[in-house]
Design an enzyme around this catalytic site. Sequence first.
Site, PDB file in Angstrom:
ATOM      1  N   GLY A   1       3.516   9.807  -7.389  1.00 40.82           N
ATOM      2  CA  GLY A   1       2.488  10.015  -6.384  1.00 40.82           C
ATOM      3  C   GLY A   1       3.036   9.832  -4.984  1.00 40.82           C
ATOM      4  O   GLY A   1       3.966   9.064  -4.762  1.00 40.82           O
TER       5      GLY A   1
ATOM      6  N   HIS B   1       4.321   6.573  -1.049  1.00 44.40           N
ATOM      7  CA  HIS B   1       5.365   5.553  -1.194  1.00 44.40           C
ATOM      8  C   HIS B   1       6.573   5.861  -0.327  1.00 44.40           C
ATOM      9  O   HIS B   1       7.648   5.303  -0.543  1.00 44.40           O
ATOM     10  CB  HIS B   1       5.799   5.453  -2.658  1.00 44.40           C
ATOM     11  CG  HIS B   1       4.697   5.176  -3.605  1.00 44.40           C
ATOM     12  ND1 HIS B   1       3.893   4.054  -3.494  1.00 44.40           N
ATOM     13  CD2 HIS B   1       4.235   5.864  -4.677  1.00 44.40           C
ATOM     14  CE1 HIS B   1       2.990   4.070  -4.472  1.00 44.40           C
ATOM     15  NE2 HIS B   1       3.169   5.159  -5.191  1.00 44.40           N
TER      16      HIS B   1
ATOM     17  N   HIS C   1       0.270   0.443  -6.048  1.00 54.54           N
ATOM     18  CA  HIS C   1      -0.947   1.255  -5.933  1.00 54.54           C
ATOM     19  C   HIS C   1      -2.176   0.359  -5.753  1.00 54.54           C
ATOM     20  O   HIS C   1      -3.304   0.836  -5.838  1.00 54.54           O
ATOM     21  CB  HIS C   1      -1.148   2.109  -7.188  1.00 54.54           C
ATOM     22  CG  HIS C   1       0.030   2.945  -7.541  1.00 54.54           C
ATOM     23  ND1 HIS C   1       0.939   2.547  -8.493  1.00 54.54           N
ATOM     24  CD2 HIS C   1       0.446   4.143  -7.084  1.00 54.54           C
ATOM     25  CE1 HIS C   1       1.880   3.482  -8.602  1.00 54.54           C
ATOM     26  NE2 HIS C   1       1.600   4.451  -7.760  1.00 54.54           N
TER      27      HIS C   1
END
Length: 331
Positions: A54, A57, A219
């Site tokens: 995802g 980051h 997350h």
Amino acid sequence: MKKLINDANTVVQEMLEGMVAAHPHRLKLIQNTTVLVRADAPVKGKVGLVSGGGSGHEPSHAGYVGVGMLDAAVSGEVFTSPTPDQVFEAIKAVDSGSGVLLIIKNYTGDVMNFEMAAELAEAEGINVAKVIVNDDVAVENSTYTTGRRGIAGTVLVHKIAGAAAERGASLEEVEAIANKVINNVRSMGMALTPCTIPAVGKPGFSLGENEIEIGMGIHGEPGIEKTSIQTANSIAETLLTKVLDDLNIKQNDKVAILINGLGATPLMELYILNKKVASILDEQHVEIYDTFVGEFMTALEMAGCSISVLKLDQQLMELLDSHADTLAFKR
């Protein structure tokens, strides 16, 4: 929510296009995908390295595409795994006939989607190997995982496996070296503040004014305890002690240290943490071979940090020292 964006639905695509606009000689974006590859990909005779996950980051993982590290990075939506077809496009783009290694952080969606992409690639005759990074010692299972999470130690896997691939190692050899790093790296993090996913528009969790969370994931997954704010020395000792115990570090071992900020932690504070980390290791007669301090795997604008320790031998030291030239990591 205050963010420098145009549209919450297009942040990933615009980010990737902005990266290529800034570094056209280094990177290219595969059309109609979220896949960034080396400008010279595929590199003839070289094992291709693909990682991703995802977005949110950064600089992981697109910042590590380049000589001596990754050949491609696949970006999902913010905190969301990339789809199998996107990963498949990355595999095809970097395969030169020597095979492709997938470096996967241990999150359920990442593992499932990267493995599906590997099956698609193998059906087309591409030789694919996979490793799964699970360096987070905080919790065994979390919101997104079965088993330990993969966090900032993944960057050291990119570096060392990437060095082996750049030297011309075979797919089997690069896979073995990546697994060697995974077996010898541990990490643990903590959060001072939450972060806000653009498409959601509000913080993903809450912490009190004087509250922190130890063991928080990248997350916003729960850690092991919420506690009142502590000194940098106390936090460093808490995180490092658990990491060292899990690695079974002994006197005279050599290690590399990675002090990672989660997006909103000043370098000043990271270096204060590192001062205590260095002091603890010196007291235990553990030799620090190298130290990396900065933002390597963030969580949007979360304030906090993680500490990673990699136990080294001669082979890992040589590969860690090897040349790398990427946007976010140079050697």
